[in-house]
Scaffold this motif. Structure first.
Motif, PDB file in Angstrom:
ATOM      1  N   TYR A  39     -29.655  94.179 -14.006  1.00  0.00           N
ATOM      2  CA  TYR A  39     -30.646  93.198 -13.532  1.00  0.00           C
ATOM      3  C   TYR A  39     -32.076  93.728 -13.615  1.00  0.00           C
ATOM      4  CZ  TYR A  39     -26.486  91.062 -11.563  1.00  0.00           C
ATOM      5  OH  TYR A  39     -25.257  90.502 -11.418  1.00  0.00           O
ATOM      6  N   GLN A 101     -41.908  88.016 -22.253  1.00  0.00           N
ATOM      7  CA  GLN A 101     -40.463  87.898 -22.470  1.00  0.00           C
ATOM      8  C   GLN A 101     -39.672  88.722 -21.455  1.00  0.00           C
ATOM      9  OE1 GLN A 101     -39.285  89.246 -26.279  1.00  0.00           O
ATOM     10  NE2 GLN A 101     -37.253  88.340 -26.169  1.00  0.00           N
ATOM     11  N   GLN A 104     -39.736  87.064 -18.154  1.00  0.00           N
ATOM     12  CA  GLN A 104     -38.829  85.910 -18.136  1.00  0.00           C
ATOM     13  C   GLN A 104     -37.391  86.388 -17.901  1.00  0.00           C
ATOM     14  OE1 GLN A 104     -39.074  83.645 -21.721  1.00  0.00           O
ATOM     15  NE2 GLN A 104     -38.255  81.783 -20.776  1.00  0.00           N
ATOM     16  N   GLU A 105     -37.042  87.477 -18.563  1.00  0.00           N
ATOM     17  CA  GLU A 105     -35.685  87.997 -18.425  1.00  0.00           C
ATOM     18  C   GLU A 105     -35.435  88.477 -16.991  1.00  0.00           C
ATOM     19  OE1 GLU A 105     -34.719  90.845 -21.445  1.00  0.00           O
ATOM     20  OE2 GLU A 105     -32.648  91.037 -20.754  1.00  0.00           O
ATOM     21  N   LEU A 108     -34.953  85.550 -14.739  1.00  0.00           N
ATOM     22  CA  LEU A 108     -33.609  85.008 -14.926  1.00  0.00           C
ATOM     23  C   LEU A 108     -32.583  85.871 -14.184  1.00  0.00           C
ATOM     24  CD1 LEU A 108     -32.615  82.597 -16.526  1.00  0.00           C
ATOM     25  CD2 LEU A 108     -32.192  84.107 -18.467  1.00  0.00           C
ATOM     26  N   ASN A 109     -32.765  87.190 -14.287  1.00  0.00           N
ATOM     27  CA  ASN A 109     -31.863  88.101 -13.600  1.00  0.00           C
ATOM     28  C   ASN A 109     -31.935  87.923 -12.090  1.00  0.00           C
ATOM     29  OD1 ASN A 109     -31.086  89.140 -16.017  1.00  0.00           O
ATOM     30  ND2 ASN A 109     -32.309  91.010 -15.866  1.00  0.00           N
TER      31      ASN A 109
ATOM     32  N   TYR B  10     -25.855  85.287 -26.012  1.00  0.00           N
ATOM     33  CA  TYR B  10     -27.163  85.636 -25.440  1.00  0.00           C
ATOM     34  C   TYR B  10     -27.085  86.988 -24.727  1.00  0.00           C
ATOM     35  CZ  TYR B  10     -31.138  85.863 -22.320  1.00  0.00           C
ATOM     36  OH  TYR B  10     -32.241  86.304 -21.635  1.00  0.00           O
ATOM     37  N   PHE B  37     -24.015  80.472 -16.647  1.00  0.00           N
ATOM     38  CA  PHE B  37     -24.693  81.678 -17.114  1.00  0.00           C
ATOM     39  C   PHE B  37     -24.805  82.714 -15.992  1.00  0.00           C
ATOM     40  CE2 PHE B  37     -28.646  84.118 -17.283  1.00  0.00           C
ATOM     41  CZ  PHE B  37     -28.429  84.833 -18.453  1.00  0.00           C
ATOM     42  N   TYR B  38     -25.227  82.259 -14.821  1.00  0.00           N
ATOM     43  CA  TYR B  38     -25.346  83.183 -13.691  1.00  0.00           C
ATOM     44  C   TYR B  38     -24.014  83.875 -13.420  1.00  0.00           C
ATOM     45  CZ  TYR B  38     -29.790  80.896 -12.568  1.00  0.00           C
ATOM     46  OH  TYR B  38     -31.064  80.400 -12.599  1.00  0.00           O
ATOM     47  N   LYS B  41     -23.193  86.401 -16.192  1.00  0.00           N
ATOM     48  CA  LYS B  41     -24.087  87.560 -16.094  1.00  0.00           C
ATOM     49  C   LYS B  41     -23.625  88.474 -14.940  1.00  0.00           C
ATOM     50  CE  LYS B  41     -27.966  90.007 -16.209  1.00  0.00           C
ATOM     51  NZ  LYS B  41     -28.380  90.818 -17.352  1.00  0.00           N
TER      52      LYS B  41
END
Lengths: 199, 337
Positions: A39, A101, A104-105, A108-109, B10, B37-38, B41
């Motif tokens: 993460y 980028q 953003q990742e 998302l994490n 991805y 997705f969550y 992951k």
């Protein structure tokens, strides 16, 4: 990761023995760092957070009883600390000049880690099921999974090392994840399983 | 719709930049994809965390953790900040007295981003030159008698509750007994954890082995990265021999302890030792350079004891046992057939 710690070790952790903490740290730290790094995308920060989690365990040693699951406790603590870190990142981001980028990742994490599934996966029963599932993986599958995780090798490097195609490496890793999913299907929210059942 | 393969692609980073952008856009709008997705992951992350691959934490990570644990322990005991500073200054003064050469002050920048406990740690390095020996008295009461040509590094935050040092060379330790605060000794190859013990440690860099001879107490070998000798405990009177190449630890139960610890009384005792090894010992003891011209001589073995003899007397005695010529130049001693 060792899953079952004997009563003796738990008792020693409860009493605060250095040797017990050392043994635990030695065995569990690499896995916890890999988890956090998934993460945080920064190994130094991940290691730091894992250290803090072990120190927190020590501070809470009075709570360690016979039925205490040390592994699950540490994972949950690492998750909480990682969430805090990502939450504060937004403020710090202005100074550090992250690339768009990368930011953003990380965002998302953060959302993935906040999701209920992240919490659910760290329940004691599920963690143990998952370990069993991974133990059951075909050796090749497990080896590839390990190579990608521990030696931080790219799929291309793994493919070269094992003289197989990159596609096979991808397939094996996907297979590993699917095995884990199937094993956990009764624990994950129903809506999430629809697709996996037809894979 | 099969979300899973898209998600895995991805996560595996196998999408082209365009496809990745498109995937991220879909994530924004498609709630089911997002949920899925969550979940995927998180599953990947936890799987990474629990998979059993025989890997253990690195030595430096473990040491760092043990220091922080000890720091926390002393805080819990209500040790005030002032006390700790007092200890630091006491350490500085006591260590400074016998220092012969202050070889380097290495600034160690803590990599930590979130740590509140540790800030900057300095290491004071003491180098004891060839031909000399010195005694260090540490603030916890531990005595370290350091042999010639040995480096010792002591961290600035050394205190009775945070005991560690780094050493390359040879020293005799009398560690103050404190079962609650382990004393860590790091060498370039293995680490030792000591609770209250006197022992001799020989880890000169050119030696193939690290030898630990225990007189009393307990020494526990802490292993290193990828070396699983952890938890081995040494009994008094025994010598542990760690081989740097094979990374194995063997215990020698019958070795004469005086061979290891004699130097603290000024005695160099040796049994069946090759001239090659002896040359190193003599160079350190007498601060001389010895050049052996004939390789075959290096394999000759000697047994004996040196006390107050001069280097000339010692060399002449060897020359009696195995005939060879010794020439004394200004800065070196030449041995030839």
């Amino acid at each position: 990761m060792k899953d079952f710690y004997s009563g003796t070790l738990l008792n020693q952790l409860h009493l605060g023995y250095n040797s017990a903490y050392r043994e635990l740290f030695e065995n569990l730290q690499p896995g916890l760092v890999a988890y956090a790094n998934e993460y945080l995308l920064d190994e130094e920060i991940s290691k730091e957070i894992v250290q803090e989690a072990f120190l927190k365990l020590w501070e809470n040693k009075a709570k360690i009883k016979d039925d205490f699951n040390v592994g699950a406790y540490l994972f949950r603590t690492v998750r909480n600390f990682s969430l805090n870190h990502l939450r504060h990142l937004k403020v710090r981001e202005q100074y550090k000049g992250f690339k768009e980028q990368q930011f953003q990742e990380l965002a998302l994490n953060f959302h993935a880690l906040s999701d209920v599934s992240a919490e659910k996966l760290l329940e004691e029963e599920i963690l143990q099921r998952l370990q069993v599932a991974i133990e059951k993986m075909p050796p090749q599958c497990k080896k590839i999974f390990c190579l990608s995780r521990f030696e931080e090798k790219s799929y291309k490097e793994i493919a070269e090392e094992l003289s197989i195609s990159v596609k096979t490496v991808e397939n094996q890793i996907n297979k590993a994840l699917k095995i884990a999913r199937v094993e956990l299907k009764e624990y994950l929210p129903v809506s999430l399983l629809v697709s996996s059942l037809f894979v | 719709m099969d979300y899973l393969n898209d998600i895995l692609s991805y996560l595996n980073k196998e999408l082209s930049p365009d496809a990745e952008r498109e995937f991220l856009n879909r994530l924004e709008t498609d709630e089911q994809l997002r949920k899925e997705f969550y979940c995927q992951k998180n599953l990947l992350a936890v799987s990474n965390g629990v998979i059993d691959f025989e890997q253990t934490a690195s030595r430096s990570d473990i040491s760092r953790f043990m220091f922080r644990l000890n720091a926390l322990r002393s805080q819990e005991k209500g040790m005030t900040k002032r006390n700790r500073w007092f200890n630091f200054y006491r350490a500085a003064v006591i260590i400074a007295l016998p220092i012969i050469v202050l070889a380097g002050l290495k600034l160690y920048r803590d990599a930590s981003h979130t740590s509140a406990i540790e800030s900057t740690v300095f290491y004071t390095e003491t180098y004891v030159p060839k031909g000399e020996r010195t005694k260090l008295l540490l603030p916890d009461g531990t005595e370290v008698f350091v042999n010639a040509d040995t480096r010792v590094r002591i961290p600035s935050n050394f205190s009775p509750t945070h005991r560690m040092l780094w050493i390359e060379g040879e020293a005799h330790f009398d560690v103050m007994k404190d079962p609650e605060h382990v004393f860590l000794v790091e060498t370039p190859s293995i680490d030792l954890e000591i609770l209250g013990t006197s022992f001799n440690l020989n880890c000169y860099p050119e030696k193939e082995t690290v030898e630990t001879t225990l007189e009393s107490g307990i020494v526990r070998f802490a292993g290193t990265e990828r070396v699983t000798i952890d938890g081995r405990i040494l009994k008094p009177g025994h010598t542990a021999v760690y081989n740097k190449d094979s990374k194995t630890l063997e215990v020698d139960e019958i070795r004469d302890n005086e061979l290891a610890t004699g130097w603290t009384d000024g005695v160099l005792k040796f049994r069946d030792v090759t001239l090659g090894e002896l040359v190193k010992k003599l160079e350190r003891r007498y601060d001389v350079t010895i050049v052996v011209k004939d390789q075959a001589l290096l394999l000759e073995k000697y047994t004996g004891k040196i006390r107050n003899e001069t280097i000339q007397e010692v060399m002449n005695n060897f020359a009696l046992a195995t005939p060879f010529n010794v020439q004394y130049r200004r800065d070196e001693i030449i041995v030839s057939k």
